[in-house]
Design a protein around this motif. Sequence first.
Motif, short mmCIF file in Angstrom:
data_model
loop_
_atom_site.label_atom_id
_atom_site.label_comp_id
_atom_site.label_asym_id
_atom_site.label_seq_id
_atom_site.Cartn_x
_atom_site.Cartn_y
_atom_site.Cartn_z
N PRO A 533 0.82 -1.23 0.00
CA PRO A 533 0.00 0.00 0.00
C PRO A 533 0.85 1.27 0.00
N HIS A 534 0.22 2.35 -0.42
CA HIS A 534 0.88 3.65 -0.43
C HIS A 534 1.15 4.13 0.99
N VAL A 535 0.24 3.80 1.92
CA VAL A 535 0.33 4.33 3.28
C VAL A 535 1.02 3.36 4.22
N GLN A 536 0.54 2.12 4.29
CA GLN A 536 1.06 1.17 5.28
C GLN A 536 2.33 0.48 4.80
N ASP A 537 3.16 0.09 5.77
CA ASP A 537 4.32 -0.76 5.47
C ASP A 537 3.87 -2.20 5.67
N ALA A 538 3.27 -2.77 4.65
CA ALA A 538 2.67 -4.10 4.75
C ALA A 538 2.54 -4.67 3.34
N ASP A 539 2.21 -5.95 3.25
CA ASP A 539 1.99 -6.58 1.94
C ASP A 539 0.76 -7.49 1.99
N PRO A 540 -0.43 -6.93 2.27
CA PRO A 540 -1.63 -7.77 2.33
C PRO A 540 -1.84 -8.50 1.00
N THR A 541 -2.12 -9.80 1.08
CA THR A 541 -2.16 -10.66 -0.10
C THR A 541 -3.45 -11.46 -0.14
N SER A 542 -4.07 -11.51 -1.31
CA SER A 542 -5.27 -12.33 -1.52
C SER A 542 -4.88 -13.59 -2.27
N TRP A 543 -5.53 -14.71 -1.90
CA TRP A 543 -5.27 -16.00 -2.53
C TRP A 543 -6.61 -16.63 -2.94
N SER A 544 -6.73 -17.00 -4.18
CA SER A 544 -7.97 -17.64 -4.63
C SER A 544 -7.89 -19.15 -4.50
N HIS A 545 -8.93 -19.81 -4.95
CA HIS A 545 -8.93 -21.26 -5.13
C HIS A 545 -8.18 -21.58 -6.43
N ALA A 546 -8.02 -22.88 -6.75
CA ALA A 546 -7.36 -23.28 -7.98
C ALA A 546 -8.21 -22.92 -9.19
N LEU A 547 -7.59 -22.30 -10.17
CA LEU A 547 -8.31 -21.91 -11.38
C LEU A 547 -8.51 -23.12 -12.28
N PRO A 548 -9.65 -23.20 -12.97
CA PRO A 548 -9.84 -24.27 -13.94
C PRO A 548 -9.01 -23.99 -15.19
N VAL A 549 -8.75 -25.02 -15.96
CA VAL A 549 -8.09 -24.84 -17.25
C VAL A 549 -9.15 -24.96 -18.34
N GLY A 550 -8.85 -24.36 -19.47
CA GLY A 550 -9.75 -24.46 -20.60
C GLY A 550 -11.04 -23.67 -20.47
N ARG A 551 -11.10 -22.77 -19.51
CA ARG A 551 -12.33 -21.99 -19.31
C ARG A 551 -11.97 -20.56 -18.90
N TRP A 552 -12.73 -19.60 -19.43
CA TRP A 552 -12.47 -18.20 -19.11
C TRP A 552 -12.85 -17.89 -17.67
N THR A 553 -12.05 -17.03 -17.06
CA THR A 553 -12.27 -16.60 -15.68
C THR A 553 -12.22 -15.07 -15.64
N HIS A 554 -13.18 -14.47 -14.94
CA HIS A 554 -13.15 -13.03 -14.72
C HIS A 554 -12.59 -12.77 -13.33
N ILE A 555 -11.68 -11.83 -13.23
CA ILE A 555 -11.03 -11.48 -11.97
C ILE A 555 -11.25 -10.01 -11.69
N THR A 582 -4.26 1.10 2.01
CA THR A 582 -4.68 2.36 1.41
C THR A 582 -3.74 2.70 0.26
N GLY A 583 -4.29 2.67 -0.95
CA GLY A 583 -3.52 3.04 -2.13
C GLY A 583 -2.50 2.01 -2.56
N ILE A 584 -1.76 2.35 -3.63
CA ILE A 584 -0.71 1.50 -4.18
C ILE A 584 0.58 2.30 -4.18
N ALA A 585 1.63 1.69 -3.67
CA ALA A 585 2.92 2.39 -3.58
C ALA A 585 3.63 2.38 -4.93
N THR A 586 3.05 3.08 -5.90
CA THR A 586 3.67 3.14 -7.22
C THR A 586 4.92 4.00 -7.19
N LEU A 587 5.81 3.75 -8.16
CA LEU A 587 7.12 4.40 -8.19
C LEU A 587 7.34 5.22 -9.45
N GLY A 588 6.25 5.45 -10.21
CA GLY A 588 6.40 6.19 -11.46
C GLY A 588 6.92 5.32 -12.59
#
Length: 630
Positions: A533-555, A582-588
């Motif tokens: 995040p832009h504000v916090q010193d952290a790396d919160p991470t989301s993890w999904s279930h296993a994606l199927p093969v051969g089929r479209w997925t919307h994320i 809060t936000g994304i710590a982008t670097l330009g």
Amino acid sequence: MSKSIPAGPDRRSLLQAAIAVPAVGATAAVLGTQSAQAAPIAPGAAASSGRGRYDEDSPRFALAVLPDTQYLFDADSADPEPLRETFDYLVSEREEANIAFMTHLGDVTEHGTEEEITLAAHTFRTIHGKVPYSVLAGNHDIDGSKDDQRGDSAYLKAFGPDRFTGMPTFGGASPGGYNSYHVIKAAGRQWLVFAIDWRASDKALAWAQGVLDAHPTLPAILTTHDIAWAEENGEAHLSDHGQRLWDRLIRGNDQFFLALGGHYWPSGRTVLTNDAGHDVHVHITNYQDRYYGGAGMIRLYAFDTARDVVDIETFAPWFLRRDPGKRTPLEAETLELTGPVDRFSLDIDFAERFKGFDGLVPPKPRPAGRVMPRGTVAYWRFDQDGLAGPGAPGTPVGKGVVARDLSGHGNDLRVQLLHDSAADVLTRSAEHHADQPAHASLRFDGGKGPDRGAVLATSAKAPLNSATFRSGFTIETFIKLPDPFEGDHAWMGILSWEGRNGDAGKTTGWSTDEPTCSLNVTPERFLQFVLYPHVQDADPTSWSHALPVGRWTHIAIVNDGRRTLMYVDGSKIARNPSQRATGIATLGKPFAIGGTQFAEKFGQGFYGWIGDTRIIDRALKPKDFLLPVA
């Protein structure tokens, strides 16, 4: 393809000795009341919504299948309690399992006497008006020596068309009343369910063909009492009557994709090929040879049109609802059947299977202007509007080709080939998610050993490079993984911002060489969205279930300025972090599609298809995603 069944003992006598002492007193009491008479239920009586709310638009629904219950309605040995429990289970679980319909496969009773039929008709009141259903005559319910032109019977009075007139699914019956059809609404479309008599006459087959002709775009399921028999290993074969149904009705009508019957045991299944060259699944479902005459055991066919699969399970609610510590050994043994003919899955590409008749018009491409709501920062699509230059599907997309940012904010992407990759590592494709706005995508052929791939990245001065999104954001994309999924593609990137999070002053993550924001695929084909995040010193991470093969997925990745949530195909995943973000710590530094850097270097590129991708500077609700979500 047919095979006659050898003569054997009278089927009425096979289970008599195994049935426990019936509830004779309860049966006699029911038979002695006026309410138990087999008179038709008044029109409109089925209009009640019941206890469970049914969602006809959900892509997931269940069809309940109830085979021969004859030993539960056998003269003075009758015991309707197991069937009442089954019906009560279907009513109480209708919302949870999204049960659209129940079909009985015939042989409701043992002798078809007025007393047995009356008791059965009364028992069906448990479900009537709460879950729509069909019933058909088996050879034990009527004079089995005659076809459906047999005329009046106790069965017809109780389970004829008058019983179903007020049911919203009821479509009609054949002139003699022994054959009927229902139209159920499920997964956003209509389906035909036929209930065909034990012995369908020529008139009945002509009637059924007329129903199909009147509903030429609806997929159809045929239920009847006698269609196939099975060997001990579960391999099924058409019976003589089943062969007649196949030749005269099923094989020439591509709408039929599933045919269900009872009558014989053991249960079994087979797949036949119709005249259109398509699969028709034929199943035998019958448990009367098991403890307590099958104890009202049911099968649930759980359709999942999003996954293109039907999951089948078989169980006895009567035993399921008992205290596990008090179940007898036979009850525990009969609680659930898990063999290959009782618990299995069918892979059915519904769109492909039904496209020859369903008449559904595929959604047209949606113009870019219709899918760029307030706050759209960037929107890329890879059709002729979004990808510069001509080119047919399969044409390589060369180095330097531009994918325009259709939002007009100047975040155009330019193709970069990684390492010594050939131009065909990135090609145009007509493949797309059915609900994707643009009917096109890019096919990436990235991989490891040696690393190869391609990415599309913004220019050094693109405004997206420095956007921090402190008020929130929504990032969406469509992807498809190849089937078969070959090679080592562990931790390949889908999209990311370039640069090291350590250069943004972040110290708590897995590595300071990770980029500040990336969406990746793990070795197990889980999605990983990691954010610094832009504000916090952290790396919160989301993890999904296993994606199927051969089929479209919307994320969709949604951040409201406080927390990040990942949605897959419109459904929120379980493993979303609770940490503030809060936000994304982008670097330009540039934003890229098709890869993720580590230590400011791209290794492998993405393997699969990527479609429309959109970034918005606020949190969207699922109903506003690129994938329409109800």
